[in-house]
Design an enzyme around this catalytic site. Structure first.
Site, PDB file in Angstrom:
ATOM      1  N   GLU A  29      -0.217 -12.321 -30.671  1.00  0.00           N
ATOM      2  CA  GLU A  29       0.955 -13.070 -31.120  1.00  0.00           C
ATOM      3  C   GLU A  29       1.463 -13.882 -29.939  1.00  0.00           C
ATOM      4  OE1 GLU A  29       5.336 -12.498 -33.236  1.00  0.00           O
ATOM      5  OE2 GLU A  29       4.531 -10.882 -31.985  1.00  0.00           O
ATOM      6  N   ASP A  76       9.241 -22.357 -31.184  1.00  0.00           N
ATOM      7  CA  ASP A  76      10.198 -23.427 -30.883  1.00  0.00           C
ATOM      8  C   ASP A  76       9.707 -24.717 -31.533  1.00  0.00           C
ATOM      9  OD1 ASP A  76      11.822 -25.411 -29.694  1.00  0.00           O
ATOM     10  OD2 ASP A  76      12.042 -24.207 -27.879  1.00  0.00           O
ATOM     11  N   LYS A  91      12.110 -33.206 -30.884  1.00  0.00           N
ATOM     12  CA  LYS A  91      12.054 -34.564 -30.361  1.00  0.00           C
ATOM     13  C   LYS A  91      10.606 -35.009 -30.185  1.00  0.00           C
ATOM     14  CE  LYS A  91      16.515 -34.267 -28.023  1.00  0.00           C
ATOM     15  NZ  LYS A  91      17.266 -34.363 -26.737  1.00  0.00           N
ATOM     16  N   ASP A 102      10.946 -21.055 -40.222  1.00  0.00           N
ATOM     17  CA  ASP A 102      11.995 -21.446 -41.156  1.00  0.00           C
ATOM     18  C   ASP A 102      12.257 -22.945 -41.062  1.00  0.00           C
ATOM     19  OD1 ASP A 102      13.201 -21.239 -38.536  1.00  0.00           O
ATOM     20  OD2 ASP A 102      15.133 -21.480 -39.553  1.00  0.00           O
ATOM     21  N   THR A 114       9.997 -10.751 -38.401  1.00  0.00           N
ATOM     22  CA  THR A 114      10.432 -10.814 -37.013  1.00  0.00           C
ATOM     23  C   THR A 114      11.962 -10.709 -36.989  1.00  0.00           C
ATOM     24  OG1 THR A 114      10.837 -13.197 -36.869  1.00  0.00           O
ATOM     25  CG2 THR A 114       8.547 -12.462 -36.630  1.00  0.00           C
ATOM     26  N   TYR A 169      13.969 -13.004 -35.858  1.00  0.00           N
ATOM     27  CA  TYR A 169      14.466 -14.295 -36.349  1.00  0.00           C
ATOM     28  C   TYR A 169      14.381 -14.366 -37.865  1.00  0.00           C
ATOM     29  CZ  TYR A 169      14.967 -16.694 -31.840  1.00  0.00           C
ATOM     30  OH  TYR A 169      15.389 -17.087 -30.596  1.00  0.00           O
ATOM     31  N   GLU A 170      13.278 -13.882 -38.401  1.00  0.00           N
ATOM     32  CA  GLU A 170      13.079 -13.942 -39.847  1.00  0.00           C
ATOM     33  C   GLU A 170      14.153 -13.158 -40.582  1.00  0.00           C
ATOM     34  OE1 GLU A 170       9.437 -13.218 -43.064  1.00  0.00           O
ATOM     35  OE2 GLU A 170       9.131 -12.889 -40.914  1.00  0.00           O
TER      36      GLU A 170
END
Length: 216
Positions: A44, A118, A122, A154, A191, A193-194
Site C-alpha cells: 500500500e 493526495d 493543480k 473520494d 481506511t 479517511y474513508e
C-alpha cells in the site's frame, strides 16, 4: 494534508526495526526471506495511520503486506497498530514512493493499493499524482506479469483523471464503482479517511486495473 510534528517519531521508528524496516534496499529481490515464506506481496503506497493495511493483514494471513508511508509523524500511528497486533505478515517502510524500484525487484510485488492519495489538483502538480504515467511505469517495473492496482478515492476529479491515465497507459479495467458504499461489493476494508468521508455522506470511488500480460 497538514501534519502535526512529532519530534519523537524518528527515535520511535528506530526502536522498532523489526516492524519498520531500515535500509530496505538491502532486501531487494529478497523480501520472501524477510517474511519467511513464498506468499504473494501486496503493498500500500501512502499507508497513512495503517488501519487498512493492518486489517488486510489480519484478514489475509496468506498474503504478505508492506505499508509504505513517507511521513514519520504519520507512520508512527501505523507502527502503534502493528506493535499492538504483532502481525507476522505485515512490515512498514518509511520511504518515498519514488524509491520503489530501489527496494523491490522486477516482478516481486503482486498488487498495489492506492487509497485516498493526495489529489494534487493543480495542473502544475500533475506529475506528483500517484496515478500519473511515470508512477504507472514505476509500478510496472516491480509488479508481476498482469499485476494489479486497486484504487480508492473520494475525489471525483482524481478518479476521472486516473481512469484516463490508466487507459492511456494501456491498463485493463477489471472493476469500477462510482459509489462503493451503495454497491454490492463484498469485503471492503475502510481506511481512516474513508470512514470520515463516508460518515459525511461522500461518495467513494473504487476501481481495479491490471497490466496486460507480457507473455506471448
Amino acid at each position: 494534508m497538514r501534519l502535526r510534528n512529532k519530534p519523537w517519531a524518528k527515535e520511535k521508528i528506530a526502536a522498532y526495526p523489526q516492524y519498520i524496516i531500515p535500509n530496505p534496499e538491502q532486501y531487494k529481490g529478497r523480501w520472501h526471506e524477510v517474511f519467511g515464506n513464498e506468499n504473494p506481496i501486496h503493498i500500500e503506497i501512502g499507508t497513512g495511520k495503517g488501519k487498512f493495511i493492518t486489517e488486510m493483514a489480519k484478514a489475509n494471513p496468506h498474503v504478505n503486506y508492506i505499508g509504505i508511508e513517507l511521513y514519520e509523524s504519520v507512520i508512527v500511528s501505523a507502527l502503534d497498530k502493528l506493535i499492538e497486533h504483532n502481525l507476522p505478515n505485515l512490515k512498514l517502510l518509511n520511504i518515498n514512493a519514488k524509491e520503489l524500484a530501489n527496494v523491490f525487484a522486477m516482478g516481486e510485488v503482486a498488487r498495489i493499493y492506492l487509497n485516498f492519495s493526495d489529489p494534487w489538483p493543480k495542473k502544475r502538480h500533475e506529475k506528483r499524482r500517484l496515478t500519473y504515467r511515470s508512477f504507472l511505469a514505476l509500478y510496472e517495473q516491480i509488479l508481476v506479469d498482469e499485476g494489479e492496482i486497486h484504487f480508492k478515492t473520494d475525489n471525483q476529479g482524481l478518479f476521472e483523471y486516473s481512469l484516463v491515465s490508466f487507459s492511456q497507459y494501456g491498463l485493463l479495467l477489471t472493476f469500477v464503482s462510482l459509489d462503493l458504499h451503495r454497491s454490492d461489493f463484498v469485503g471492503n476494508i475502510m481506511t481512516e479517511y474513508e470512514e470520515k468521508f463516508a460518515a459525511k455522506g461522500n461518495r467513494i470511488y473504487r476501481c481495479e486495473v491490471k497490466y496486460p500480460s507480457k507473455k506471448r
